[in-house]
Motif scaffolding. Structure first.
Motif, PDB file in Angstrom:
ATOM      1  N   VAL A  37       0.944  -1.041   0.157  1.00 51.87           N
ATOM      2  CA  VAL A  37      -0.017   0.016   0.188  1.00 51.87           C
ATOM      3  C   VAL A  37       0.852   1.271  -0.135  1.00 51.87           C
ATOM      4  O   VAL A  37       2.003   1.093   0.641  1.00 51.87           O
ATOM      5  N   SER A  38       0.343   2.310  -0.539  1.00 54.53           N
ATOM      6  CA  SER A  38       1.507   3.657  -0.407  1.00 54.53           C
ATOM      7  C   SER A  38       0.396   4.368   0.237  1.00 54.53           C
ATOM      8  O   SER A  38      -0.553   4.308   0.716  1.00 54.53           O
ATOM      9  N   SER A  39       1.326   5.367   0.907  1.00 57.78           N
ATOM     10  CA  SER A  39       0.755   6.487   1.726  1.00 57.78           C
ATOM     11  C   SER A  39      -0.354   7.301   1.392  1.00 57.78           C
ATOM     12  O   SER A  39      -1.353   7.607   2.029  1.00 57.78           O
ATOM     13  N   LYS A  40      -0.310   7.353  -0.291  1.00 58.84           N
ATOM     14  CA  LYS A  40      -1.267   8.039  -1.051  1.00 58.84           C
ATOM     15  C   LYS A  40      -2.686   7.469  -0.884  1.00 58.84           C
ATOM     16  O   LYS A  40      -3.748   8.070  -0.658  1.00 58.84           O
ATOM     17  N   GLN A  41      -2.687   6.043  -0.976  1.00 56.98           N
ATOM     18  CA  GLN A  41      -3.799   5.055  -0.764  1.00 56.98           C
ATOM     19  C   GLN A  41      -4.449   5.309   0.452  1.00 56.98           C
ATOM     20  O   GLN A  41      -5.843   5.355   0.662  1.00 56.98           O
ATOM     21  N   ILE A  42      -3.561   5.181   1.576  1.00 57.05           N
ATOM     22  CA  ILE A  42      -3.953   5.369   2.982  1.00 57.05           C
ATOM     23  C   ILE A  42      -4.831   6.784   3.069  1.00 57.05           C
ATOM     24  O   ILE A  42      -5.719   6.781   3.937  1.00 57.05           O
ATOM     25  N   ALA A  43      -4.052   7.908   2.619  1.00 56.07           N
ATOM     26  CA  ALA A  43      -4.632   9.144   2.688  1.00 56.07           C
ATOM     27  C   ALA A  43      -5.829   9.333   1.987  1.00 56.07           C
ATOM     28  O   ALA A  43      -6.594   9.657   2.621  1.00 56.07           O
ATOM     29  N   GLN A  44      -5.933   8.508   1.013  1.00 61.90           N
ATOM     30  CA  GLN A  44      -7.568   8.987   0.363  1.00 61.90           C
ATOM     31  C   GLN A  44      -8.427   8.033   1.350  1.00 61.90           C
ATOM     32  O   GLN A  44      -9.572   8.795   1.231  1.00 61.90           O
ATOM     33  N   MET A  45      -8.243   7.168   1.894  1.00 59.76           N
ATOM     34  CA  MET A  45      -9.139   6.269   2.684  1.00 59.76           C
ATOM     35  C   MET A  45      -9.330   7.099   3.869  1.00 59.76           C
ATOM     36  O   MET A  45     -10.556   7.365   4.345  1.00 59.76           O
ATOM     37  N   LYS A 104       4.169  11.041   7.843  1.00 59.48           N
ATOM     38  CA  LYS A 104       4.321  11.407   9.257  1.00 59.48           C
ATOM     39  C   LYS A 104       3.996  10.479  10.473  1.00 59.48           C
ATOM     40  O   LYS A 104       4.882  10.097  11.255  1.00 59.48           O
ATOM     41  N   ASP A 105       2.670  10.096  10.140  1.00 59.81           N
ATOM     42  CA  ASP A 105       2.314   9.110  11.497  1.00 59.81           C
ATOM     43  C   ASP A 105       3.004   7.744  11.337  1.00 59.81           C
ATOM     44  O   ASP A 105       3.456   7.165  12.205  1.00 59.81           O
ATOM     45  N   LEU A 106       3.176   7.286  10.086  1.00 56.37           N
ATOM     46  CA  LEU A 106       3.627   6.091   9.694  1.00 56.37           C
ATOM     47  C   LEU A 106       5.165   5.924  10.278  1.00 56.37           C
ATOM     48  O   LEU A 106       5.754   4.907  10.756  1.00 56.37           O
ATOM     49  N   GLN A 107       5.755   7.016   9.950  1.00 65.18           N
ATOM     50  CA  GLN A 107       7.082   7.189  10.586  1.00 65.18           C
ATOM     51  C   GLN A 107       7.357   7.067  12.071  1.00 65.18           C
ATOM     52  O   GLN A 107       8.399   6.418  12.474  1.00 65.18           O
ATOM     53  N   LEU A 108       6.373   7.445  12.830  1.00 62.96           N
ATOM     54  CA  LEU A 108       6.444   7.418  14.068  1.00 62.96           C
ATOM     55  C   LEU A 108       6.490   6.009  14.571  1.00 62.96           C
ATOM     56  O   LEU A 108       7.153   5.691  15.682  1.00 62.96           O
ATOM     57  N   VAL A 109       5.638   4.995  14.075  1.00 64.60           N
ATOM     58  CA  VAL A 109       5.723   3.806  14.539  1.00 64.60           C
ATOM     59  C   VAL A 109       6.685   2.543  13.717  1.00 64.60           C
ATOM     60  O   VAL A 109       6.762   1.579  14.302  1.00 64.60           O
ATOM     61  N   SER A 110       7.175   3.276  12.607  1.00 63.12           N
ATOM     62  CA  SER A 110       8.042   2.138  11.833  1.00 63.12           C
ATOM     63  C   SER A 110       9.431   2.575  11.895  1.00 63.12           C
ATOM     64  O   SER A 110       9.547   3.824  11.752  1.00 63.12           O
ATOM     65  N   PRO A 111      10.396   1.775  11.755  1.00 60.26           N
ATOM     66  CA  PRO A 111      11.714   1.883  11.820  1.00 60.26           C
ATOM     67  C   PRO A 111      12.233   2.490  10.596  1.00 60.26           C
ATOM     68  O   PRO A 111      13.344   2.864  10.544  1.00 60.26           O
ATOM     69  N   THR A 112      11.434   2.107   9.595  1.00 58.55           N
ATOM     70  CA  THR A 112      12.046   2.441   8.082  1.00 58.55           C
ATOM     71  C   THR A 112      11.311   3.947   7.512  1.00 58.55           C
ATOM     72  O   THR A 112      10.137   4.026   8.006  1.00 58.55           O
ATOM     73  N   LYS A 113      12.145   4.569   6.962  1.00 58.26           N
ATOM     74  CA  LYS A 113      11.470   5.856   6.600  1.00 58.26           C
ATOM     75  C   LYS A 113      10.868   5.705   5.142  1.00 58.26           C
ATOM     76  O   LYS A 113      11.203   4.998   4.392  1.00 58.26           O
ATOM     77  N   ARG A 145       6.658   5.588  -2.389  1.00 57.34           N
ATOM     78  CA  ARG A 145       6.889   4.365  -1.857  1.00 57.34           C
ATOM     79  C   ARG A 145       5.784   3.227  -1.540  1.00 57.34           C
ATOM     80  O   ARG A 145       4.907   3.639  -0.965  1.00 57.34           O
ATOM     81  N   GLN A 146       5.833   2.055  -1.908  1.00 56.90           N
ATOM     82  CA  GLN A 146       4.945   0.894  -1.517  1.00 56.90           C
ATOM     83  C   GLN A 146       5.410   0.431  -0.313  1.00 56.90           C
ATOM     84  O   GLN A 146       6.637   0.040  -0.265  1.00 56.90           O
ATOM     85  N   ARG A 147       4.493   0.376   0.591  1.00 51.88           N
ATOM     86  CA  ARG A 147       4.979  -0.460   2.020  1.00 51.88           C
ATOM     87  C   ARG A 147       4.076  -1.780   2.032  1.00 51.88           C
ATOM     88  O   ARG A 147       3.081  -2.088   1.427  1.00 51.88           O
ATOM     89  N   ASN A 148       5.055  -2.562   2.794  1.00 50.83           N
ATOM     90  CA  ASN A 148       4.388  -3.988   3.231  1.00 50.83           C
ATOM     91  C   ASN A 148       3.396  -3.865   3.874  1.00 50.83           C
ATOM     92  O   ASN A 148       3.494  -3.568   5.234  1.00 50.83           O
ATOM     93  N   VAL A 149       2.146  -4.298   3.840  1.00 49.27           N
ATOM     94  CA  VAL A 149       1.116  -4.281   4.748  1.00 49.27           C
ATOM     95  C   VAL A 149       1.020  -5.079   5.881  1.00 49.27           C
ATOM     96  O   VAL A 149       0.840  -4.481   7.273  1.00 49.27           O
ATOM     97  N   VAL A 150       1.676  -6.243   5.776  1.00 46.60           N
ATOM     98  CA  VAL A 150       1.656  -7.203   6.947  1.00 46.60           C
ATOM     99  C   VAL A 150       2.708  -6.719   8.164  1.00 46.60           C
ATOM    100  O   VAL A 150       2.643  -6.412   9.358  1.00 46.60           O
ATOM    101  N   GLU A 151       3.974  -5.997   7.615  1.00 46.76           N
ATOM    102  CA  GLU A 151       5.129  -5.361   8.309  1.00 46.76           C
ATOM    103  C   GLU A 151       4.317  -4.237   9.202  1.00 46.76           C
ATOM    104  O   GLU A 151       4.595  -3.851  10.289  1.00 46.76           O
ATOM    105  N   LEU A 152       3.641  -3.181   8.241  1.00 49.35           N
ATOM    106  CA  LEU A 152       3.202  -2.182   9.124  1.00 49.35           C
ATOM    107  C   LEU A 152       1.884  -2.423   9.973  1.00 49.35           C
ATOM    108  O   LEU A 152       2.169  -1.827  11.204  1.00 49.35           O
ATOM    109  N   ILE A 153       1.114  -3.780   9.988  1.00 49.88           N
ATOM    110  CA  ILE A 153       0.363  -4.044  10.737  1.00 49.88           C
ATOM    111  C   ILE A 153       1.030  -4.339  12.107  1.00 49.88           C
ATOM    112  O   ILE A 153       0.775  -4.082  13.367  1.00 49.88           O
TER     113      ILE A 153
END
Lengths: 212, 212
Positions: B32-40, B50-59, B64-72
């Motif tokens: 998923v991209s930040s853009k898709q999340i932003a739309q939802m 910014k929000d996802l940077q808080l919780v995740s060690p990768t910038k 950029r496409q992010r790994n859904v299972v990792e983000l969860i």
């Protein structure tokens, strides 16, 4: 007064002011300063003055004592608590049933008049004195009772489907207790009450204290 | 990661990200991209990053496409949902009873283990498989079960008195469903879940639409 711009945070604070003022009045205290309110709310005096200016036609000046009973009336009018708004509960599970029998809603101008479910063992029964109808009768009953507000407490798998039914039946405001995002047309408003978001804050704050 | 500063609004959004990502994963979508999340979420892409940077060690980088299972997993760890937190419910009326049987809490790492009340017809019975104890046994049971979190659903007249008892028994986090302000010492946190504040927003927004 309707022209003043109001933020979500300001709106959220108004019921808290109201409760504080009602408790003052109930204790026989009839005047209060912005400073006293600010101390109770743990916020700045300036914020209290700005917030109360939103709801009241008289301008607050630093140090001025305000009439508690008058402020209570201004807040109630601003929040629409003086016009009772009738609502239905859709999904009479544990939470829906609890909300149907919860007496506190009347305090803020909300009255639940009926519940809807698909469970045949519930349909035809009552919670408190409120009837539970079959969801297939939603259209006619919403129309008959002229209902504009629905409280959503369905299982999350069916919530969008139920929201579509509500919108078709003429409901304009949905108070969503289901932890899912639901889509509605532009002329309908949704407000989510999110247990998970609230618990996330508690959990984060307690972890921060533990790690100190 | 514990050092990053986090705002209340960011915390509140995290469970929503989590739910969205879980629903993606359940539909077989693994990036998923930040853009898709932003739309939802109906917010800006920058905020999501910014929000996802808080919780995740990768910038996160734009596009950029992010790994859904990792983000969860990052979100669950950040929110503390991977450590089940045991809690008690104090005041087993309509709302307290409903919360005791509400199955959704486990999703965010909260497990209710017992209820407390003063009503002799309730004491000794169960809600679901959870026992209801007399409030006079609070100290020993909180101590025995090593409980640090309490959900407050008492009548408002007694809530401060009950909070004092909870604090004395060693409870450090109070999730307050009673629409009153309660005082606690500095080492205890309170989070209010305020039906009136949420309804005030719904009510204001629907009135604004009506007056258009």
């Amino acid at each position: 007064m309707a022209k003043k711009k109001v933020s979500i945070r300001q709106l959220e604070r108004c019921p808290t002011y109201l409760r504080f003022l009602v408790s003052l009045r109930n204790s026989g205290v009839y005047t209060v300063s912005s400073k006293q309110i600010a101390q109770m709310m743990d916020c700045s005096e300036e914020q209290v003055r700005k917030d109360l200016q939103l709801v009241s036609p008289t301008k607050a000046r630093p140090g001025r004592q305000r009439n508690v009973v008058e402020l209570i009336e201004y807040l109630k009018t601003f929040l629409g608590y003086n016009n009772i708004n009738e609502a239905i509960v859709v999904g009479v599970g544990h939470l829906g049933g609890a909300l149907m029998s919860f007496k506190g809603f009347r305090d803020f101008g909300l009255e639940i008049v009926a519940g809807f479910d698909i469970d045949p063992t519930l349909i035809g029964s009552k919670v408190g004195d409120k009837p539970i109808y079959c969801i297939s009768n939603l259209d006619e009953i919403v129309d008959e009772l002229n209902i504009k507000t629905a409280i959503l407490t369905t299982p999350r798998e069916v919530s969008q489907e139920v929201v579509n039914k509500l919108v078709n039946s003429g409901v304009k405001a949905i108070w969503n207790f289901v932890p899912v995002h639901v889509d509605v047309p532009d002329d309908v408003v949704v407000e989510n009450i999110d247990f998970a978001a609230s618990y996330a804050i508690l959990s984060h704050r307690i972890n921060k204290k533990r790690n100190k």
